[in-house]
Design a protein around this motif. Structure first.
Motif: not given
Ligand code: ATP
Ligand code: MG
Lengths: 306, 257
Positions: A118-123, A148-159
């Motif tokens: 929910q928070e990610l969607l709002e952001r 938002a989907r890519a951030l859901v697991n708090s990745p250390r490497l975002l591509i």
């Protein structure tokens, strides 16, 4: 500094025989904001596909934060998040469900995933209850849903594979802010884009790839500085004639009120202005003809004038 | 991934698969129940009384287990085949590929979803049959064993099919050209003891015959074939299909270029 991503001698030959990657070596340090640039068909998405288990490499080694991706593929994948170039979610699902589902696959229980999603969607500006069904989102919104989907697991490497394609200027800036903030908080980011100003604005290091080979990699500032000639466009206060132009410079007249000048390394703008001043040519404003990174890019992929 | 994370990933996938077929129940649960209800009316109520008792059972009693089995087979298969192929087609399967989910979880999630649909539909069809004839259980454990193993085998087959299919048409080839004929000739509607010897021998090559007969034995206590053969066949098929699916996934067939 730790290495977030280390790629050695990576190659990919597709079943039809096309060599999409030919011995790529790449290192991305932890905390970096890294641009992967290259013309259409250069092999960027193939590279990202290999990193994210969608494409099988023909040869090569990959380490993600020191984890050997071949020996421990799941452990390596747990550290990454990816925004693919093409939409790849089930359009009939609700946006919140898409995020909660993805979180579940990373082992995040539903009760924890729901508030986070929910928070990610709002952001990302998708909090409006009107935007519940993925199918009804606009193109730019769909892209943000994938972020938002890519951030859901708090990745250390975002591509991110062309995350801003088809996103309007305002939203693009919003996305830049989010990415910059993530990077400042320690997320390593790799970005591909065809907007070179975007790369120059956001990224510290870059690699330029073409025909499956890395042509150049390093800090953007250093690479740009290596450009031997810059071209400037000058707007003039009054119409000038050809005779008025000082000799000894690469000057072209575009129209009576506008000039284009090539300034090679070693020549300063002061010298240029002094010569123009002496001829009574008054300059109101000046700008780079093209973005400097763009010039470097065109030069390297063999389409520039240099 | 530790065990808890794997379990959450599997539960997540199952949750979505079950949610999917429950949400579209008009396409997934209702049609088989209606079709089988019609079979019960036509064969059980209208034709049945004119047909001789088989092994001492009325015709409706004889066909109910076979028709339940038939629904389990088609529904387990088609649930996985269509859901998984659709995920490939829409590319949402990439969500699973990108995540730290081992291949066997992917198989277990889809196959588990297909089994649950097959079993649920089987249960509903059995429920409808009560309107025509009371049910009796000779051996509930055998009923359950055949139910679970059959749904497992056909859900696994649906997964393989979805993995190698290139178009939507490819996932209807198996049901049309293989499952339907094998089920109809698999002793759902008759006892193979009624067939001429040559057909009886040929029927024994049909794996569905063993499933239908074993399942029916669990209800009626009568069967054309020893029950253990059915169980062993099912376990063998399940093992082979698990291995096939994992091999296809390891090779990237259908998912990774
Ligand atoms: N599945 C595939 N099968 C065969 N060839 C492929 C496949 N995917 C990509 N290619 C080819 O591999 C080359 C690299 O493609 P890739 O998608 O990696 O390029 P890219 O750098 O991402 O380009 P773009 O900027 O257009 O997205 C291209 O020539 C493309 O045609
Ligand atoms: Mg691409």
């Amino acid at each position: 500094m730790n290495t977030a991503l280390s790629i050695r001698n990576l190659s990919k030959t597709y079943s039809g025989g096309l060599e999409a990657l030919r011995g790529v070596d790449l290192d991305v340090e932890e905390g970096d904001f890294y641009a992967l640039l290259g013309p259409n068909g250069a092999g960027k998405s193939t590279l990202i596909g290999i990193l994210t288990n969608l494409v099988r490499p023909t040869a090569g080694e990959i380490h993600v934060f020191g984890v050997d991706a071949r020996a421990h593929p799941e452990r390596a994948r747990a550290l990454m998040g990816v925004v693919p170039q093409e939409f790849n979610f089930n359009v009939f699902e609700k946006t919140l469900e898409i995020l909660v589902f993805q979180a579940g696959l990373y082992g995040i229980p539903r009760t924890e995933a729901l508030p986070r999603a929910q928070e990610l969607l709002e952001r990302l500006g998708l909090g409006d209850p009107m935007n519940q069904i993925a199918q009804h989102l606009s193109g730019g919104m769909k892209r943000r849903l994938m972020v938002a989907r890519a951030l859901v697991n708090s990745p250390r490497l975002l591509i991110l594979d062309e995350p801003t394609a088809g996103v309007d200027i305002e939203l693009r800036r919003g996305l830049w802010e989010i990415l910059t903030e993530l990077n400042q908080k320690g997320t390593t980011i790799i970005l591909t884009t065809h907007y070179l100003e975007e790369a120059e604005k956001l990224c510290r290091n870059l690699a330029i790839i073409d025909h499956g080979k890395i042509l150049e990699q390093g800090p953007i500032q250093d690479l740009v500085r290596r450009l031997e000639v810059q071209t400037f466009v000058l707007d003039l206060a009054a119409a000038t004639t050809l005779e008025q132009l000082p000799s000894g410079f690469q000057i072209r007249q575009i129209d009576p009120n506008r000039l284009e000048i090539d300034v090679p390394e070693g020549l300063t703008l002061n010298q240029v202005f002094a010569a123009l001043e002496a001829r009574g040519v008054e300059v109101i404003s000046l700008r780079n003809k093209s973005n400097r990174l763009e010039e470097l890019f065109l030069h390297l992929v063999g389409r520039g004038r240099l | 991934m530790n065990a808890r994370r794997l379990w959450i990933a599997l539960a997540t996938l199952l949750h979505r698969e079950v949610g999917r077929f429950l949400r579209i129940w008009m396409q997934t649960l209702l049609p088989p129940v209606i079709t089988m209800g019609i079979y019960f009316v036509v064969f059980g109520s209208l034709l049945g009384p004119r047909i001789q008792r088989i092994d001492g059972f009325s015709y409706i009693e004889f066909i109910v287990p076979g028709l339940v089995m038939m629904s389990v087979i088609t529904n387990s298969f088609s649930n996985v085949a269509s859901s998984f192929f659709n995920a490939r087609f829409q590319r949402s399967v990439e969500e699973l590929q990108v995540a730290p989910v081992p291949d066997w979880i992917m198989v277990a999630g889809y196959v588990g979803g297909g089994m649950l649909r097959g079993i649920l539909v089987g249960f509903l069809v059995l429920l409808v049959s009560l309107a025509f004839h009371p049910v009796r259980f000779h051996n509930l454990a055998i009923v359950m064993a055949f139910l679970v193993l059959t749904s497992l085998v056909f859900a696994l087959a649906g997964f393989s099919n979805a993995l190698i299919a290139r178009r939507f048409d490819d996932i209807s080839i198996v049901p049309t050209f293989i499952l339907t004929p094998l089920t109809y000739f698999g002793g759902v509607f008759y006892s193979i003891s009624l067939l001429p010897p040559i057909w009886r021998a040929l029927s024994r090559l049909n794996p569905i015959l063993y499933m239908v007969n074993g399942f029916r034995f669990g209800f009626l206590g009568a069967s054309d074939i020893p029950t253990w053969i059915g169980l062993v066949t099912l376990m063998g098929l399940a093992g082979a299909l698990v291995a096939l699916n994992l091999l296809l996934l390891a090779r990237g067939v259908g998912l990774r270029t």
